[in-house]
Design an enzyme around this catalytic site. Structure first.
Site, PDB file in Angstrom:
ATOM      1  N   THR A 123       0.826  -1.206   0.000  1.00 48.03           N
ATOM      2  CA  THR A 123       0.000   0.000   0.000  1.00 48.03           C
ATOM      3  C   THR A 123       0.861   1.256   0.000  1.00 48.03           C
ATOM      4  O   THR A 123       1.994   1.247   0.501  1.00 48.03           O
ATOM      5  CB  THR A 123      -0.900  -0.007   1.263  1.00 48.03           C
ATOM      6  N   ASP A 124       0.286   2.356  -0.500  1.00 47.25           N
ATOM      7  CA  ASP A 124       0.988   3.642  -0.446  1.00 47.25           C
ATOM      8  C   ASP A 124       1.102   4.170   0.986  1.00 47.25           C
ATOM      9  O   ASP A 124       1.892   5.081   1.254  1.00 47.25           O
ATOM     10  CB  ASP A 124       0.307   4.680  -1.353  1.00 47.25           C
ATOM     11  N   GLU A 125       0.320   3.571   1.913  1.00 46.84           N
ATOM     12  CA  GLU A 125       0.340   4.082   3.295  1.00 46.84           C
ATOM     13  C   GLU A 125       1.676   3.858   3.989  1.00 46.84           C
ATOM     14  O   GLU A 125       1.934   4.455   5.038  1.00 46.84           O
ATOM     15  CB  GLU A 125      -0.776   3.434   4.109  1.00 46.84           C
ATOM     16  N   TYR A 150      -1.761  -0.666  11.210  1.00 47.99           N
ATOM     17  CA  TYR A 150      -1.911  -1.339   9.908  1.00 47.99           C
ATOM     18  C   TYR A 150      -0.743  -1.016   8.985  1.00 47.99           C
ATOM     19  O   TYR A 150      -0.055  -1.912   8.481  1.00 47.99           O
ATOM     20  CB  TYR A 150      -3.235  -0.929   9.235  1.00 47.99           C
ATOM     21  N   LYS A 154       2.345  -3.323   7.284  1.00 52.87           N
ATOM     22  CA  LYS A 154       2.553  -3.456   5.834  1.00 52.87           C
ATOM     23  C   LYS A 154       3.984  -3.023   5.490  1.00 52.87           C
ATOM     24  O   LYS A 154       4.653  -3.657   4.671  1.00 52.87           O
ATOM     25  CB  LYS A 154       1.543  -2.627   5.048  1.00 52.87           C
TER      26      LYS A 154
HETATM   27  P1  NAD Z   1      -9.644  -7.333   2.516  1.00 51.30           P
HETATM   28  O1  NAD Z   1      -9.631  -7.124   3.990  1.00 51.30           O
HETATM   29  O2  NAD Z   1     -10.872  -7.060   1.748  1.00 51.30           O
HETATM   30  O3  NAD Z   1      -9.229  -8.853   2.187  1.00 51.30           O
HETATM   31  C1  NAD Z   1      -8.212  -9.516   2.883  1.00 51.30           C
HETATM   32  C2  NAD Z   1      -8.390 -11.019   2.640  1.00 51.30           C
HETATM   33  O4  NAD Z   1      -7.302 -11.704   3.293  1.00 51.30           O
HETATM   34  C3  NAD Z   1      -9.696 -11.582   3.224  1.00 51.30           C
HETATM   35  O5  NAD Z   1     -10.306 -12.447   2.300  1.00 51.30           O
HETATM   36  C4  NAD Z   1      -9.225 -12.348   4.457  1.00 51.30           C
HETATM   37  O6  NAD Z   1     -10.064 -13.458   4.789  1.00 51.30           O
HETATM   38  C5  NAD Z   1      -7.830 -12.805   4.032  1.00 51.30           C
HETATM   39  N1  NAD Z   1      -6.941 -13.072   5.175  1.00 51.30           N
HETATM   40  C6  NAD Z   1      -6.754 -12.296   6.270  1.00 51.30           C
HETATM   41  N2  NAD Z   1      -5.873 -12.890   7.101  1.00 51.30           N
HETATM   42  C7  NAD Z   1      -5.476 -14.046   6.494  1.00 51.30           C
HETATM   43  C8  NAD Z   1      -4.572 -15.091   6.849  1.00 51.30           C
HETATM   44  N3  NAD Z   1      -3.873 -15.065   8.006  1.00 51.30           N
HETATM   45  N4  NAD Z   1      -4.408 -16.118   5.998  1.00 51.30           N
HETATM   46  C9  NAD Z   1      -5.117 -16.175   4.831  1.00 51.30           C
HETATM   47  N5  NAD Z   1      -5.989 -15.232   4.448  1.00 51.30           N
HETATM   48  C10 NAD Z   1      -6.161 -14.176   5.278  1.00 51.30           C
HETATM   49  O7  NAD Z   1      -8.406  -6.494   1.975  1.00 51.30           O
HETATM   50  P2  NAD Z   1      -8.220  -5.744   0.567  1.00 51.30           P
HETATM   51  O8  NAD Z   1      -8.713  -4.369   0.702  1.00 51.30           O
HETATM   52  O9  NAD Z   1      -8.694  -6.621  -0.514  1.00 51.30           O
HETATM   53  O10 NAD Z   1      -6.624  -5.677   0.521  1.00 51.30           O
HETATM   54  C11 NAD Z   1      -5.868  -6.729  -0.073  1.00 51.30           C
HETATM   55  C12 NAD Z   1      -4.411  -6.346  -0.077  1.00 51.30           C
HETATM   56  O11 NAD Z   1      -4.228  -5.148  -0.805  1.00 51.30           O
HETATM   57  C13 NAD Z   1      -3.826  -6.096   1.318  1.00 51.30           C
HETATM   58  O12 NAD Z   1      -2.525  -6.624   1.359  1.00 51.30           O
HETATM   59  C14 NAD Z   1      -3.802  -4.585   1.428  1.00 51.30           C
HETATM   60  O13 NAD Z   1      -2.779  -4.149   2.286  1.00 51.30           O
HETATM   61  C15 NAD Z   1      -3.533  -4.205  -0.010  1.00 51.30           C
HETATM   62  N6  NAD Z   1      -4.001  -2.862  -0.424  1.00 51.30           N
HETATM   63  C16 NAD Z   1      -5.306  -2.515  -0.254  1.00 51.30           C
HETATM   64  C17 NAD Z   1      -5.753  -1.271  -0.726  1.00 51.30           C
HETATM   65  C18 NAD Z   1      -7.204  -0.851  -0.605  1.00 51.30           C
HETATM   66  O14 NAD Z   1      -7.550   0.240  -1.039  1.00 51.30           O
HETATM   67  N7  NAD Z   1      -8.103  -1.675  -0.073  1.00 51.30           N
HETATM   68  C19 NAD Z   1      -4.856  -0.412  -1.344  1.00 51.30           C
HETATM   69  C20 NAD Z   1      -3.525  -0.799  -1.497  1.00 51.30           C
HETATM   70  C21 NAD Z   1      -3.111  -2.037  -1.047  1.00 51.30           C
HETATM   71  O1  TDX Z   2     -16.869   6.123   7.586  1.00 47.61           O
HETATM   72  C1  TDX Z   2     -15.786   6.578   7.191  1.00 47.61           C
HETATM   73  N1  TDX Z   2     -15.667   7.938   7.039  1.00 47.61           N
HETATM   74  C2  TDX Z   2     -14.524   8.522   6.597  1.00 47.61           C
HETATM   75  O2  TDX Z   2     -14.457   9.756   6.470  1.00 47.61           O
HETATM   76  C3  TDX Z   2     -14.668   5.732   6.871  1.00 47.61           C
HETATM   77  C4  TDX Z   2     -14.766   4.241   7.028  1.00 47.61           C
HETATM   78  C5  TDX Z   2     -13.509   6.345   6.408  1.00 47.61           C
HETATM   79  N2  TDX Z   2     -13.433   7.696   6.288  1.00 47.61           N
HETATM   80  C6  TDX Z   2     -12.203   8.293   5.730  1.00 47.61           C
HETATM   81  C7  TDX Z   2     -10.896   7.816   6.304  1.00 47.61           C
HETATM   82  C8  TDX Z   2      -9.958   7.954   5.111  1.00 47.61           C
HETATM   83  O3  TDX Z   2      -9.484   9.276   5.011  1.00 47.61           O
HETATM   84  O4  TDX Z   2     -12.177   7.923   4.346  1.00 47.61           O
HETATM   85  C9  TDX Z   2     -10.842   7.672   3.899  1.00 47.61           C
HETATM   86  C10 TDX Z   2     -10.748   6.248   3.384  1.00 47.61           C
HETATM   87  O5  TDX Z   2     -10.904   5.377   4.504  1.00 47.61           O
HETATM   88  P1  TDX Z   2     -10.746   3.782   4.371  1.00 47.61           P
HETATM   89  O6  TDX Z   2     -11.729   3.271   3.377  1.00 47.61           O
HETATM   90  O7  TDX Z   2     -10.774   3.209   5.759  1.00 47.61           O
HETATM   91  O8  TDX Z   2      -9.317   3.632   3.680  1.00 47.61           O
HETATM   92  P2  TDX Z   2      -7.829   4.091   4.125  1.00 47.61           P
HETATM   93  O9  TDX Z   2      -7.700   4.208   5.597  1.00 47.61           O
HETATM   94  O10 TDX Z   2      -7.456   5.268   3.270  1.00 47.61           O
HETATM   95  O11 TDX Z   2      -7.016   2.775   3.665  1.00 47.61           O
HETATM   96  C11 TDX Z   2      -7.350   2.112   2.430  1.00 47.61           C
HETATM   97  O12 TDX Z   2      -6.421   2.415   1.429  1.00 47.61           O
HETATM   98  C12 TDX Z   2      -5.117   1.943   1.586  1.00 47.61           C
HETATM   99  C13 TDX Z   2      -7.389   0.603   2.639  1.00 47.61           C
HETATM  100  O13 TDX Z   2      -8.353   0.285   3.658  1.00 47.61           O
HETATM  101  C14 TDX Z   2      -6.039   0.068   2.990  1.00 47.61           C
HETATM  102  O14 TDX Z   2      -6.076  -1.361   3.092  1.00 47.61           O
HETATM  103  C15 TDX Z   2      -5.067   0.466   1.913  1.00 47.61           C
HETATM  104  O15 TDX Z   2      -3.767   0.102   2.289  1.00 47.61           O
END
Ligand code: NAD
Ligand code: TDX
Length: 334
Positions: A123-125, A150, A154
């Site tokens: 992630t960019d975080e 978190y 990462k």
């Molecule tokens: P998510 O929470 O929707 O999915 C995570 C999945 O991993 C789930 O299906 C969960 O059951 C599985 N999991 C959790 N712990 C596990 C374990 N110990 N063994 C096997 N499976 C396990 O997450 P997401 O938003 O799809 O993110 C997926 C990946 O992408 C993560 O690595 C996250 O850091 C990265 N990422 C997410 C975002 C975003 O915007 N959501 C952005 C950049 C990177």
């Molecule tokens: O109810 C809400 N109201 C609100 O203002 C929630 C749930 C979030 N927010 C804000 C927090 C953040 O500034 O919205 C923005 C996005 O929040 P999230 O969806 O929780 O994402 P963020 O914390 O930015 O992280 C996401 O992007 C990077 C993913 O969850 C991570 O897994 C990924 O690494």
């Protein structure tokens, strides 16, 4: 690409399941999903995929014996599995260490034993946050400076991958992507939470002032970028993935309300997230120039409208989680 069989960890989650759909639609590869099916995993996200292309193994990426057997059969591994939600990591950090750190370590040891190609999703975080008026964006050279439990786990997992590449010659690449949106995203996350709130007649909840900026990319574009890196990426390299989608949270909430036929100001400001990162922004020049990737979803409003339609049409997918998520947020004044 000569790869035939992919092991996809976390493939029942949001981005992992989008990737599996993308692989089935755009390649001939077969896929084994390894997923622990935590609260974030949903078998329904994989339900309409052909059984001769995709199978699901329910298990933990930290289970070395299970992982070893699956690596023995895989041509490459794409590692999405993680505890992924910042708010949960502020409440209970331990699962983030177990999965993001120990789980990634377990996969790296298996990659080392089997000499298996591994792509690590991050992630960019990991780079921390930027000021609102800073013209800079994150690049592959930005120093790590994570803010939350978190993002620190990462960052730790990325550093493990780099160390295993350098010390043991593991064949791995890393990508750090910006915020994803699209179908199959859990209702705890910002965009699905607000869409499903409006469907349920609940006012959307904006943390703090809502000036925080996220750099949005459609999950399908993330998938095409990962396939590009699997195909052409150089071993040991990191690639940033982003689609020039910076928007502040207030603008996104207002757009959701407008697209759903509600007044643009029909939302509440709620308690801010502790340590809330101000702004993320990705410079994906390296991926675009070296590997020739470009995003397809260039119109955020159109992508958001399609995502709203998906949540309207798939209430049975998200409804079971909705009440519990809202009760959790309500307990924190959010
Ligand atoms: P998510 O929470 O929707 O999915 C995570 C999945 O991993 C789930 O299906 C969960 O059951 C599985 N999991 C959790 N712990 C596990 C374990 N110990 N063994 C096997 N499976 C396990 O997450 P997401 O938003 O799809 O993110 C997926 C990946 O992408 C993560 O690595 C996250 O850091 C990265 N990422 C997410 C975002 C975003 O915007 N959501 C952005 C950049 C990177
Ligand atoms: O109810 C809400 N109201 C609100 O203002 C929630 C749930 C979030 N927010 C804000 C927090 C953040 O500034 O919205 C923005 C996005 O929040 P999230 O969806 O929780 O994402 P963020 O914390 O930015 O992280 C996401 O992007 C990077 C993913 O969850 C991570 O897994 C990924 O690494």
């Amino acid at each position: 690409m000569t790869l035939a069989h992919l092991l996809v960890t976390g493939g029942a989650g949001f981005i992992g399941s989008n990737f599996v759909h993308h692989v089935v639609a755009h390649t001939d590869h077969t896929v084994t999903v390894l997923d622990k099916m935590t609260y974030a995993g949903n078998q329904a996200s994989l339900a309409d995929l052909p059984e001769n292309r995709v199978d699901l193994v329910v298990g933990d990426i930290a289970d070395a014996e299970l992982v070893d057997g699956l690596f023995a059969k895989a041509d490459a591994v794409v590692h999405y599995a993680a505890e992924s939600h910042n708010d949960n990591s502020l409440h209970d950090p331990r699962p983030f260490l177990d999965t993001n750190i120990i789980g990634t370590y377990t996969l790296l040891e298996a990659a080392r034993r089997h000499d298996t190609r591994l792509h690590h999703i991050s992630t960019d975080e990991v780079y921390g946050d930027l000021e609102l008026d800073d013209p800079a964006r994150f690049t592959e050279d930005t120093p790590y400076n994570p803010s939350s439990p978190y993002s620190s786990t990462k960052a730790g997992s990325d550093l493990l991958v780099r160390a295993w590449v350098r010390s043991f010659g593991v064949r791995a690449t890393i990508s750090n992507c910006s915020n994803n949106y699209g179908p199959y995203q859990h209702v705890e996350k910002f965009i699905p939470r607000q869409i499903t709130n409006v469907i349920r007649g609940i006012r959307p909840k904006l943390y703090g002032t809502g000036e925080n900026v996220r750099d949005w990319i459609h999950a399908d574009d993330h998938s095409s970028a990962v396939l590009t890196i699997l195909d052409k990426g150089r071993m040991g390299e990191t690639y940033l993935i982003g689609a020039d989608g910076e928007k502040d949270n207030k603008t996104v909430v207002e757009l959701i309300l407008e697209l759903m036929g509600e007044p643009r100001d029909a939302y509440d400001h709620v308690t801010d997230r502790a340590g809330h990162d101000l702004r993320y922004a990705i410079d994906s020049t390296k991926l675009r120039t070296e590997l020739g990737w470009t995003p397809s979803y260039r119109d955020f409003e159109a992508g958001l409208a399609a995502t709203i339609d998906w949540y309207r049409e798939n209430e049975s997918w998200w409804a079971p989680a909705k009440d519990g998520v809202e009760a959790f947020y309500a307990s924190k004044g959010q």
